[in-house]
Design a protein around this motif. Structure first.
Motif: not given
Lengths: 207, 599
Positions: A32-36, A178-180, A185-189
């Motif tokens: 699965i790819v997490s995208l933001d 929560v990072t970044g 990328l931070g939100d996607a993470h």
């Protein structure tokens, strides 16, 4: 451990892919790819892409190494209003990738894996608008909306509660570090960690 | 992009930027629900797990709980290195765990030896590693040559006979002579002990040939107030062991290489000399004030704690002996014996705590006389910054200032009656050690103590019961239990070890001084399992070291209890936890040996 579902063949006709995802749960997909996205506006009809972040989730684990972090050449619509949120100034984006190249890389990274995101419909709308403008096909990947997942899980246990679905509330309720915040990328993470928790963990207590 | 992974923690900070990128390539994050197994026993390890949030437990084959892993802990290194993990790892809480692929881990270990060493090192080596590097080198380099560093310079005429010169050297304890051959400093030559030896044995010069021709000129010199470092460089360059120290044109002493080296290791040697040379109480007080600085320096240099304790005890004893001599008239010194007790008696004194001492006086000294000496002694010590003992264990009190026969009567009474206060006094007396006065008064008392259990064996379990009166600060799950942020390491760790070793020593009639020596003896006699004894020594040293470090960083009174666990790093926390488990095991052994659970 549940067995994971492989993504369908990319060459399949779209009706067959849709049928496949109707029969299999996208949440159980192998990858699965997490995208933001970070955009200039919150209106999907006007928003221009500034930055794209994506993280791979493979077999229920966030692969920190397999990530995509792209910055796009500053569009004309980049204004003071949005800079305050994402803190990307025009000068930060000068000389970055042209939009077309960035979109090509995104499409390659996503493939036909299910997509994960927070208010994903907005990101998809923005992406698809740009694809259409460039005369490319839109993304037909199945979607997993993390806030909907949260809503579904929590409201099953607390049907009457009024749920606050803001990003920060979600991360707090799910006890995810929560990072970044407000970087793509931070939100996607963070979203991918929320997803792991929702998929396997106990039902969070709503806050 | 902001850093997701915390590279500041111990082994990971060794990685270079490029290696950090590699690290991130092989990193993934897993989410585990309670009860989920991360590593099955007997399976090959696929990853190094680093806990971000939550708790993971490690269980052996028979479901025996080994450890809990919390945030920032990592496992299973042994499994990764041997290729197969022996224990099962399960999530206790919902946990977020970083997983570093085994291939990447091995690759990083190959690239970066310092990183690899953290994982391959065993416990003892880890402690070495956790120690800080020397930090007080600057102090040495910037120390200036002062009079107290110098050996006396003895000037002789050139026509002195060799025999006389040799005898003179022996009498004064000097190691070189300055020979006057002409005017001023340039007229001086130097004759060392080795020169005399060579003249006698190699060149066969007779006793009465003159010393003049042997003298070596010119004499290397430094100015008083120069940096010690200069003297050392001079010695290294010219390959000599002594330099003369001048003030103006006047030679005021010799500086020997050993002196410089002892300053290099610390100022301990000089301090000992200062104590020995002190003639008034004031001079002693200045020396006593240096002691704390010395301890801090030694600790900062990463000297092993048992050596620091030995050194400090030795210095302390010298100090007390000097004070004793200042306070007791010469006629009285041979007829009484000063004992130190408590940590000082065991040779484990670090920072000044309080006075714990007693006096044995000969039967022909009147008690009032002895007490008046001791009153002066106590006052003098108080002026030195040794606070008065709150428990009243001081030689100025009648119950701690007795004649030898009185002491022995007291011990016999203790064996017969076993009253609590008598037993308390007995256990304090167990640690007694003579520091000044006539040792012969102490030997019979020691003898009585080592045979005490023949009469008093039934009271031993009462004594031992004190060992288990404080809980070990470990939680049900084997983690550290703290009161607020503090963990009382004296009650939870140090006291059980010290007291347990003391009671066992009393039972076995050991005469060893100090907890470490006692544990060692108990281990070799088979009273304790040798491995347990070894681990207890390590644990004891660790507790002392952690306590010392915290006392030094806070204020130096040595009385404040409890250590702040939050300020310890992960390695230290790990070691502390392990050591407390050892203490727990020791308590169980004692409970079994003294049947404490049936009391």
């Amino acid at each position: 451990m549940t067995s994971f579902v492989h993504a369908p063949d990319l060459q399949w006709p779209s009706w067959r892919q849709r049928l496949y995802w109707w029969r299999h749960d996208p949440m159980e997909a192998d990858e699965i790819v997490s995208l933001d996205l970070e955009t200039t506006s919150l209106d999907p009809r006007k928003a221009d892409i500034l930055s794209i972040g994506a993280v791979m989730i493979r077999q229920g684990k966030v692969m920190v190494g397999e990530r995509l972090e792209l910055y796009v050449e500053p569009p004309a619509s980049l204004g003071a209003e949005s800079i305050r949120i994402h803190k990307l100034r025009r000068i930060d984006l000068e000389g970055q990738l042209p939009l077309e190249e960035a979109l090509r890389q995104v499409r390659a990274f996503l493939g036909n894996r299910p997509l994960l995101g927070y208010y994903l419909s907005f990101d998809m709308a923005v992406l698809n608008r740009h694809f259409r403008r460039l005369g490319q096909p839109r993304l037909k990947n199945p979607r997993i909306e993390v806030s909907a997942l949260y809503h579904r899980k929590v409201s099953r246990l607390f049907p009457d509660v009024h749920l606050d679905l803001r990003f920060d509330t979600l991360s707090r309720a799910l006890e995810v570090p929560v990072t970044g915040r407000h970087t793509a990328l931070g939100d996607a993470h963070t979203v991918s960690l929320m997803f792991l928790r929702l998929r396997k963990g106990s039902v969070p207590y709503p806050r | 992009m902001s850093e997701h992974f915390n590279f500041d923690a111990t082994p990971f900070n060794e990685l270079t930027n490029h290696e950090r990128e590699l690290f991130k390539e092989g990193l993934s994050i897993g989410y585990y629900v309670p009860g989920e197994t991360l590593i099955e026993p007997g399976r090959s390890s696929e990853a190094l797990f680093i806990v971000l949030k939550g708790v993971i437990e490690e269980r052996g084959k028979d479901d025996h709980l080994f450890a809990h892993y919390g945030p920032d802990d990592f496992f299973d290194v042994r499994g990764l290195l041997s290729g197969q993990s022996r224990h099962a790892y399960r999530a206790v809480e919902e946990s977020i765990v970083y997983e570093l692929m085994a291939a990447t881990f091995h690759q990083l270990c190959e690239r970066n030896p310092a990183f690899a060493y953290h994982f391959q090192a065993d416990l003892a080596a880890k402690r070495q590693l956790a120690r800080r590097d020397g930090q007080n080198l600057a102090e040495f380099i910037l120390t200036r040559i002062a009079r107290e560093h110098l050996l006396p310079a003895i000037e002789v005429a050139a026509d002195l006979s060799l025999g006389d010169a040799a005898r003179m050297q022996l009498d004064v304890g000097a190691d070189a002579l300055l020979v006057r051959q002409g005017e001023g400093f340039e007229g001086l030559g130097i004759v060392t002990r080795t020169d005399l030896m060579r003249a006698h044995f190699q060149q066969r010069l007779g006793d009465d040939s003159p010393i003049g021709p042997l003298a070596y000129r010119p004499v290397a010199w430094v100015e008083l107030g120069d940096f010690l470092f200069d003297a050392m460089i001079l010695m290294t360059r010219q390959r000599i062991e002594r330099v003369a120290v001048r003030q103006g044109q006047q030679v005021i002493g010799l500086l020997h290489l050993t002196q410089v080296l002892s300053l290099f290791s610390t100022h301990s040697h000089v301090l000992a000399l200062r104590i020995a040379r002190a003639e008034t109480l004031d001079e002693l007080r200045h020396a006593a004030e240096t002691l704390d600085t010395l301890i801090a320096t030694l600790e900062g240099n990463g000297i092993r704690l048992r050596f620091i304790m030995q050194l400090v005890s030795a210095l302390n004893e010298q100090l007390l002996a000097q004070v004793f001599e200042q306070c007791v008239p010469p006629a009285g010194r041979g007829r009484c014996c000063l004992l130190v007790m408590g940590s000082e008696g065991r040779g484990e004194q670090l920072l000044k705590t309080d006075q714990d001492n007693a006096l044995i006086h000969a039967d022909d000294v009147s008690p009032g006389q002895a007490r008046s000496w001791m009153a002066r002694f106590t006052q003098a010590l108080e002026a030195f910054g040794y606070p008065v003992c709150r428990g009243g264990v001081m030689a100025s009190r009648p119950e701690w200032c007795r004649s030898l026969s009185d002491w022995q009567r007291e011990l016999r009474a203790t064996a017969q009656e076993g009253r609590p206060e008598q037993l308390l006094r007995l256990s304090i007396l167990m640690d007694a050690y003579p520091v000044a006065g006539n040792d012969n008064l102490y030997i019979p008392l020691r003898h009585t103590l080592s045979n005490w259990r023949e009469q008093g064996e039934r009271w031993l379990s009462y004594l031992a019961a004190a060992t288990v009166q404080f809980d070990t600060p470990l939680t049900l799950f084997g983690g550290l239990k703290t009161a607020g942020e503090r963990l009382d390491i004296k009650r939870g760790g140090i006291f059980p070890i010290v007291h347990g070793a003391r009671v066992l020593a009393l039972r076995e009639g050991l005469t060893e001084r100090g907890t470490l020596a006692r544990l060692n003896a108990l281990g070799s006699r088979g009273v304790l399992d040798p491995v347990l004894a070894e681990n207890l020594s390590e644990a004891f040293e660790l507790f002392m070291q952690i306590r010392l470090a915290q006392q030094l960083s806070a204020h130096r009174d040595g009385l404040q209890q409890g250590i702040n666990v939050a300020t310890l790093n992960r390695t230290e926390r790990d070691l502390l936890r392990f050591s407390l488990h050892v203490v727990k095991k020791f308590k169980q052994t004692l409970t079994r040996q003294f049947h404490l659970d049936t009391r």
